[in-house]
Motif scaffolding. Sequence first.
Motif, PDB file in Angstrom:
ATOM      1  N   LEU A   6     139.004  41.459 123.816  1.00 55.11           N
ATOM      2  CA  LEU A   6     139.806  40.278 124.135  1.00 55.11           C
ATOM      3  C   LEU A   6     140.561  39.748 122.921  1.00 55.11           C
ATOM      4  O   LEU A   6     141.093  38.631 122.967  1.00 55.11           O
ATOM      5  CB  LEU A   6     138.909  39.177 124.705  1.00 55.11           C
ATOM      6  CG  LEU A   6     138.329  39.457 126.089  1.00 55.11           C
ATOM      7  CD1 LEU A   6     137.329  38.367 126.475  1.00 55.11           C
ATOM      8  CD2 LEU A   6     139.429  39.561 127.133  1.00 55.11           C
ATOM      9  N   TRP A   9     143.955  37.496 123.020  1.00 56.93           N
ATOM     10  CA  TRP A   9     144.204  36.789 124.273  1.00 56.93           C
ATOM     11  C   TRP A   9     144.297  35.274 124.057  1.00 56.93           C
ATOM     12  O   TRP A   9     145.189  34.617 124.620  1.00 56.93           O
ATOM     13  CB  TRP A   9     143.132  37.118 125.289  1.00 56.93           C
ATOM     14  CG  TRP A   9     143.064  36.110 126.422  1.00 56.93           C
ATOM     15  CD1 TRP A   9     142.064  35.246 126.692  1.00 56.93           C
ATOM     16  CD2 TRP A   9     144.079  35.859 127.404  1.00 56.93           C
ATOM     17  NE1 TRP A   9     142.364  34.452 127.786  1.00 56.93           N
ATOM     18  CE2 TRP A   9     143.616  34.814 128.242  1.00 56.93           C
ATOM     19  CE3 TRP A   9     145.349  36.390 127.634  1.00 56.93           C
ATOM     20  CZ2 TRP A   9     144.348  34.304 129.301  1.00 56.93           C
ATOM     21  CZ3 TRP A   9     146.088  35.874 128.709  1.00 56.93           C
ATOM     22  CH2 TRP A   9     145.595  34.857 129.521  1.00 56.93           C
ATOM     23  N   ASP A  10     143.401  34.707 123.281  1.00 58.32           N
ATOM     24  CA  ASP A  10     143.426  33.266 123.070  1.00 58.32           C
ATOM     25  C   ASP A  10     144.756  32.823 122.467  1.00 58.32           C
ATOM     26  O   ASP A  10     145.336  31.791 122.876  1.00 58.32           O
ATOM     27  CB  ASP A  10     142.277  32.835 122.155  1.00 58.32           C
ATOM     28  CG  ASP A  10     140.918  32.972 122.835  1.00 58.32           C
ATOM     29  OD1 ASP A  10     140.896  32.968 124.084  1.00 58.32           O
ATOM     30  OD2 ASP A  10     139.908  33.097 122.119  1.00 58.32           O
ATOM     31  N   THR A  12     147.671  34.393 122.710  1.00 55.92           N
ATOM     32  CA  THR A  12     148.713  34.557 123.722  1.00 55.92           C
ATOM     33  C   THR A  12     148.669  33.416 124.725  1.00 55.92           C
ATOM     34  O   THR A  12     149.715  32.855 125.109  1.00 55.92           O
ATOM     35  CB  THR A  12     148.548  35.910 124.446  1.00 55.92           C
ATOM     36  OG1 THR A  12     148.667  36.976 123.505  1.00 55.92           O
ATOM     37  CG2 THR A  12     149.583  36.068 125.530  1.00 55.92           C
ATOM     38  N   PHE A  30     148.088  37.257 131.627  1.00 53.56           N
ATOM     39  CA  PHE A  30     147.029  38.204 131.260  1.00 53.56           C
ATOM     40  C   PHE A  30     147.563  39.636 131.272  1.00 53.56           C
ATOM     41  O   PHE A  30     147.244  40.445 130.387  1.00 53.56           O
ATOM     42  CB  PHE A  30     145.859  38.049 132.229  1.00 53.56           C
ATOM     43  CG  PHE A  30     144.616  38.761 131.805  1.00 53.56           C
ATOM     44  CD1 PHE A  30     143.845  38.280 130.756  1.00 53.56           C
ATOM     45  CD2 PHE A  30     144.193  39.922 132.452  1.00 53.56           C
ATOM     46  CE1 PHE A  30     142.681  38.929 130.357  1.00 53.56           C
ATOM     47  CE2 PHE A  30     143.046  40.577 132.060  1.00 53.56           C
ATOM     48  CZ  PHE A  30     142.282  40.083 131.011  1.00 53.56           C
ATOM     49  N   TRP A  33     149.742  40.169 128.205  1.00 48.66           N
ATOM     50  CA  TRP A  33     148.924  40.406 127.006  1.00 48.66           C
ATOM     51  C   TRP A  33     148.423  41.841 126.952  1.00 48.66           C
ATOM     52  O   TRP A  33     148.421  42.475 125.897  1.00 48.66           O
ATOM     53  CB  TRP A  33     147.756  39.426 127.005  1.00 48.66           C
ATOM     54  CG  TRP A  33     146.711  39.744 125.981  1.00 48.66           C
ATOM     55  CD1 TRP A  33     146.826  39.642 124.626  1.00 48.66           C
ATOM     56  CD2 TRP A  33     145.388  40.227 126.229  1.00 48.66           C
ATOM     57  NE1 TRP A  33     145.663  40.023 124.002  1.00 48.66           N
ATOM     58  CE2 TRP A  33     144.748  40.392 124.976  1.00 48.66           C
ATOM     59  CE3 TRP A  33     144.672  40.519 127.384  1.00 48.66           C
ATOM     60  CZ2 TRP A  33     143.435  40.849 124.854  1.00 48.66           C
ATOM     61  CZ3 TRP A  33     143.364  40.965 127.267  1.00 48.66           C
ATOM     62  CH2 TRP A  33     142.763  41.131 126.008  1.00 48.66           C
ATOM     63  N   ASN A  34     148.002  42.404 128.089  1.00 51.09           N
ATOM     64  CA  ASN A  34     147.558  43.801 128.123  1.00 51.09           C
ATOM     65  C   ASN A  34     148.696  44.754 127.789  1.00 51.09           C
ATOM     66  O   ASN A  34     148.486  45.786 127.144  1.00 51.09           O
ATOM     67  CB  ASN A  34     146.988  44.138 129.498  1.00 51.09           C
ATOM     68  CG  ASN A  34     145.545  43.710 129.675  1.00 51.09           C
ATOM     69  OD1 ASN A  34     144.613  44.464 129.377  1.00 51.09           O
ATOM     70  ND2 ASN A  34     145.342  42.483 130.149  1.00 51.09           N
ATOM     71  N   LYS A  37     149.399  44.604 123.973  1.00 56.44           N
ATOM     72  CA  LYS A  37     148.356  45.301 123.219  1.00 56.44           C
ATOM     73  C   LYS A  37     148.665  46.791 123.091  1.00 56.44           C
ATOM     74  O   LYS A  37     148.229  47.442 122.139  1.00 56.44           O
ATOM     75  CB  LYS A  37     147.000  45.124 123.911  1.00 56.44           C
ATOM     76  CG  LYS A  37     146.315  43.793 123.667  1.00 56.44           C
ATOM     77  CD  LYS A  37     144.973  43.747 124.398  1.00 56.44           C
ATOM     78  CE  LYS A  37     144.067  44.865 123.895  1.00 56.44           C
ATOM     79  NZ  LYS A  37     142.708  44.758 124.511  1.00 56.44           N
ATOM     80  N   VAL A 123     138.247  32.380 128.838  1.00 53.84           N
ATOM     81  CA  VAL A 123     138.586  33.415 129.808  1.00 53.84           C
ATOM     82  C   VAL A 123     137.448  33.668 130.787  1.00 53.84           C
ATOM     83  O   VAL A 123     137.686  34.009 131.951  1.00 53.84           O
ATOM     84  CB  VAL A 123     138.987  34.723 129.076  1.00 53.84           C
ATOM     85  CG1 VAL A 123     137.791  35.320 128.333  1.00 53.84           C
ATOM     86  CG2 VAL A 123     139.576  35.724 130.050  1.00 53.84           C
ATOM     87  N   HIS A 130     137.290  39.296 134.574  1.00 56.52           N
ATOM     88  CA  HIS A 130     138.426  39.755 133.769  1.00 56.52           C
ATOM     89  C   HIS A 130     138.240  41.184 133.253  1.00 56.52           C
ATOM     90  O   HIS A 130     139.215  41.895 133.030  1.00 56.52           O
ATOM     91  CB  HIS A 130     138.650  38.807 132.583  1.00 56.52           C
ATOM     92  CG  HIS A 130     137.520  38.792 131.611  1.00 56.52           C
ATOM     93  ND1 HIS A 130     136.390  38.020 131.777  1.00 56.52           N
ATOM     94  CD2 HIS A 130     137.328  39.473 130.436  1.00 56.52           C
ATOM     95  CE1 HIS A 130     135.564  38.211 130.771  1.00 56.52           C
ATOM     96  NE2 HIS A 130     136.109  39.090 129.929  1.00 56.52           N
TER      97      HIS A 130
END
Length: 283
Positions: A6, A9-10, A12, A30, A33-34, A37, A123, A130
């Motif tokens: 993760l 993520w925070d 983003t 979400f 963000w993936n 990455k 999350v 998730h």
Amino acid sequence: MAGDPLYGWDLTFKTVEKDIKKKSDVLVAFIHWNLTKRGFRTIGIGDERTLTGDEEKSELLPTGWNDNENYTLRYVLEDKLYILHGLNTDGNLIINLMRSEDLQVTNIAVKTEDVVKELSGPVNKMMPDHKDLMFNIKRDLIDTITSKATTSSETQTTTTRVESNNRMPPDDPLRIPRPQPNVQPDTHPWDMPPSPLRNLGRSDLDPFAPGAGGMLFNPFGPNRLPDDPGMGIPGGLPRGAVPPGARFDPFGPPGAGPRPGRRAPPPDADHLPPPGFNDHMFM
């Protein structure tokens, strides 16, 4: 730390938290963000399918990314354009990722209310499942359309080609088998006539055989048995009845039986009529 699945993520979510209006916004953030990455960069909103080369690439969601009910975002990966479509329908969010180069499309469908529980917070509270969602995004939406899938297919194709090249050719019925050491070739009863038989027809079966007759018997050859014109006459013909060398048909049928002390007579060898002879029996 980078080893945390993760990680990032925070950060983003903090950049878009003030823009979140509905649960589908959390899902799109979400998914974005993936994508980042794995090297994707946004170049704006819309569905324009051409690149000018002057687009500004960013890891952030563009301004106005969730102004409409549905979502249309443009991404670039390795100088290839990808368009992300998000469609809200019947409580589901259907996400399509299309590669503009060849129009290849991948997609996932998510039940928004089942996956997103809160609009903010950690999350684990926003999306309790998730981890499953991350797995589905990676497998079904990203990996099947990016170079990873292409590399896998190329590796499979290369492996298949190598196996094909290493495969032994099928048996060719016209190929002469090579003799194997210490292996006696198979023999069959039709390969050669048994040795007790005369060599009639041997050359037709074995082109390398020594001099022998063909399938037709030569009545004037060395194997011809002496004529016996007296076959069928008790006691035979008297001496001198047939001049030496004269062509004379025997009185009896061939094989009528030899006289005592004589060899078996040959078949009738009178194949051709005498010169100038014509009895009009043959047309």
